[in-house]
Scaffold this active site. Sequence first.
Site, PDB file in Angstrom:
ATOM      1  N   ASN A 120       0.842  -1.202   0.000  1.00  0.00           N
ATOM      2  CA  ASN A 120       0.000   0.000   0.000  1.00  0.00           C
ATOM      3  C   ASN A 120       0.873   1.246   0.000  1.00  0.00           C
ATOM      4  O   ASN A 120       2.090   1.152   0.034  1.00  0.00           O
ATOM      5  CB  ASN A 120      -0.968  -0.020   1.188  1.00  0.00           C
ATOM      6  CG  ASN A 120      -0.247  -0.011   2.515  1.00  0.00           C
ATOM      7  OD1 ASN A 120       0.389   0.965   2.877  1.00  0.00           O
ATOM      8  ND2 ASN A 120      -0.322  -1.135   3.238  1.00  0.00           N
ATOM      9  N   ASP A 129      -5.072  -8.862  13.382  1.00  0.00           N
ATOM     10  CA  ASP A 129      -5.066  -7.437  13.707  1.00  0.00           C
ATOM     11  C   ASP A 129      -4.105  -7.207  14.870  1.00  0.00           C
ATOM     12  O   ASP A 129      -4.339  -7.672  15.995  1.00  0.00           O
ATOM     13  CB  ASP A 129      -6.480  -6.976  14.081  1.00  0.00           C
ATOM     14  CG  ASP A 129      -6.555  -5.463  14.129  1.00  0.00           C
ATOM     15  OD1 ASP A 129      -5.758  -4.854  14.867  1.00  0.00           O
ATOM     16  OD2 ASP A 129      -7.405  -4.890  13.433  1.00  0.00           O
TER      17      ASP A 129
HETATM   18  N1  CTP Z   1      -4.024  -2.418  12.362  1.00  0.00           N
HETATM   19  C1  CTP Z   1      -3.235  -3.411  12.926  1.00  0.00           C
HETATM   20  N2  CTP Z   1      -3.198  -4.655  12.361  1.00  0.00           N
HETATM   21  C2  CTP Z   1      -3.931  -4.933  11.266  1.00  0.00           C
HETATM   22  C3  CTP Z   1      -4.730  -3.922  10.680  1.00  0.00           C
HETATM   23  C4  CTP Z   1      -4.751  -2.673  11.265  1.00  0.00           C
HETATM   24  O1  CTP Z   1      -2.551  -3.144  13.930  1.00  0.00           O
HETATM   25  N3  CTP Z   1      -3.852  -6.147  10.743  1.00  0.00           N
HETATM   26  C5  CTP Z   1      -4.071  -1.109  13.015  1.00  0.00           C
HETATM   27  C6  CTP Z   1      -3.477   0.005  12.210  1.00  0.00           C
HETATM   28  O2  CTP Z   1      -2.111   0.163  12.475  1.00  0.00           O
HETATM   29  C7  CTP Z   1      -4.295   1.199  12.683  1.00  0.00           C
HETATM   30  C8  CTP Z   1      -5.644   0.605  13.007  1.00  0.00           C
HETATM   31  O3  CTP Z   1      -5.412  -0.773  13.193  1.00  0.00           O
HETATM   32  O4  CTP Z   1      -3.774   1.710  13.881  1.00  0.00           O
HETATM   33  C9  CTP Z   1      -6.716   0.848  11.973  1.00  0.00           C
HETATM   34  O5  CTP Z   1      -6.403   0.258  10.799  1.00  0.00           O
HETATM   35  P1  CTP Z   1      -7.415   0.288   9.535  1.00  0.00           P
HETATM   36  O6  CTP Z   1      -6.736  -0.448   8.458  1.00  0.00           O
HETATM   37  O7  CTP Z   1      -7.897   1.652   9.272  1.00  0.00           O
HETATM   38  O8  CTP Z   1      -8.633  -0.483  10.135  1.00  0.00           O
HETATM   39  P2  CTP Z   1      -9.323  -1.759   9.637  1.00  0.00           P
HETATM   40  O9  CTP Z   1      -9.597  -2.584  10.825  1.00  0.00           O
HETATM   41  O10 CTP Z   1      -8.524  -2.381   8.566  1.00  0.00           O
HETATM   42  O11 CTP Z   1     -10.670  -1.217   9.077  1.00  0.00           O
HETATM   43  P3  CTP Z   1     -11.048  -0.743   7.591  1.00  0.00           P
HETATM   44  O12 CTP Z   1      -9.868  -1.072   6.713  1.00  0.00           O
HETATM   45  O13 CTP Z   1     -12.242  -1.548   7.329  1.00  0.00           O
HETATM   46  O14 CTP Z   1     -11.301   0.717   7.696  1.00  0.00           O
END
Ligand code: CTP
Length: 403
Positions: A199, A295
């Site tokens: 990304n 996550d």
């Molecule tokens: N994050 C994480 N591990 C992941 C995905 C996300 O630690 N596998 C953390 C990111 O570093 C950030 C937060 O979660 O601090 C939000 O990430 P985001 O990608 O915006 O949230 P998502 O849960 O992926 O939701 P969406 O993409 O549906 O908005």
Amino acid sequence: MLGVSGGIAAYKSAELVRQLCAAGAVVRVVMTRAATEFVGARTFQALSGEPVWCGWSDDRSGMDHIDLARWADRILVAPASADTLARLAQGRADDLLAAVCLATEAPLLLAPAMNQAMWRHPATQENVQRLAGRGVQLCGPDAGEQACGDVGPGRMREPEALVEALAESFASGLLAGVKLVITAGPTREAVDPVRFLGNRSSGKMGYAIAAAARAAGARVELVSGPVALEVPAGVACEQVESAQAMLDAVLARINDCDIFIATAAVADYRPAAPAQQKIKKQAEALSLQLEPTTDILATVAALAPRPLCIGFAAETEQLEQNARRKRMHKGADMIAANRVGDGQGFETDDNELLLVWEGGERLLPRTTKARLAVQLLEQVANLYARRLSSDNETSQPYAKHSA
Ligand code: CTP
């Protein structure tokens, strides 16, 4: 402000300016006439993007020395030659640099550089004692081989160490003794040995937070995906590629962590079965089976005991609602949300953040990521202090300190 006086070590000051700018500092350089014999003013101008002053003739308004003295948060003279030390010790104002040092109320740091015999001379040592007695901070010199062939004390301290000394002089103490783990940058999920899903995250926000946290006195460990950024001085960094490697690196250092800040743009999905060999082009369409990654933020937030957990949210719509939902969903203490799309967010040098936590919110208006990092950490330090005091009241250990 960086003062550069005459000496062969002046060539290292160019690298110093580069590193200071990379750390988010605005650097204005004042050179003595002797310094210009060693490095050209244009070098510093190009590296700092700011004007450079080489003597009284560059004091265009006649008040530049006073303006510079007031403008500077810190003045570092590197290299500080024997002559410069002597003139500063005497409080002279016979060149622009000495005048600025005399007129300023900002802390003054000196990085001496000279021949070892000149350094050892009682006159120089007396000057150094006098300056130290006035609260001037001496950085170095280091000992070693000298340009003149001598061996001994007198080498200018290396740029990395000077950046670190400056960062420490800024240390607000806001996060003194606190350990932070920060994730930053993108992850890369292998499709085959040569391709990956990635990304656009530049890592700038995470690196800015790491630098600001270090400056606030914290012990900082950065777990970073692939980015083109320099690790801030004084910050330990583990470079990783995949979401799984980032998770492993975070969990390996989370035990004694007080605050976890997840700025990384972690892939939500990865190829379920990355090909062992390079995938060959074929006529038919190609499908990739993706599986969810773990996550990291939610995993850390579910630990017991756990650090204070701060997450980021990049949203294209309904910023506040989505940020609040994400905070609850991931079990984070605070979410810093920003809008993405239309050139905002990724790959830019500035941003705007909405901070949401239980029972509160704060908008940090658009500014540089370096300034946002400082403001964000003020709020983080508030939440951390609140958490510690509520732990003490209930005697329920929250962080590792009391566990
Ligand atoms: N994050 C994480 N591990 C992941 C995905 C996300 O630690 N596998 C953390 C990111 O570093 C950030 C937060 O979660 O601090 C939000 O990430 P985001 O990608 O915006 O949230 P998502 O849960 O992926 O939701 P969406 O993409 O549906 O908005």
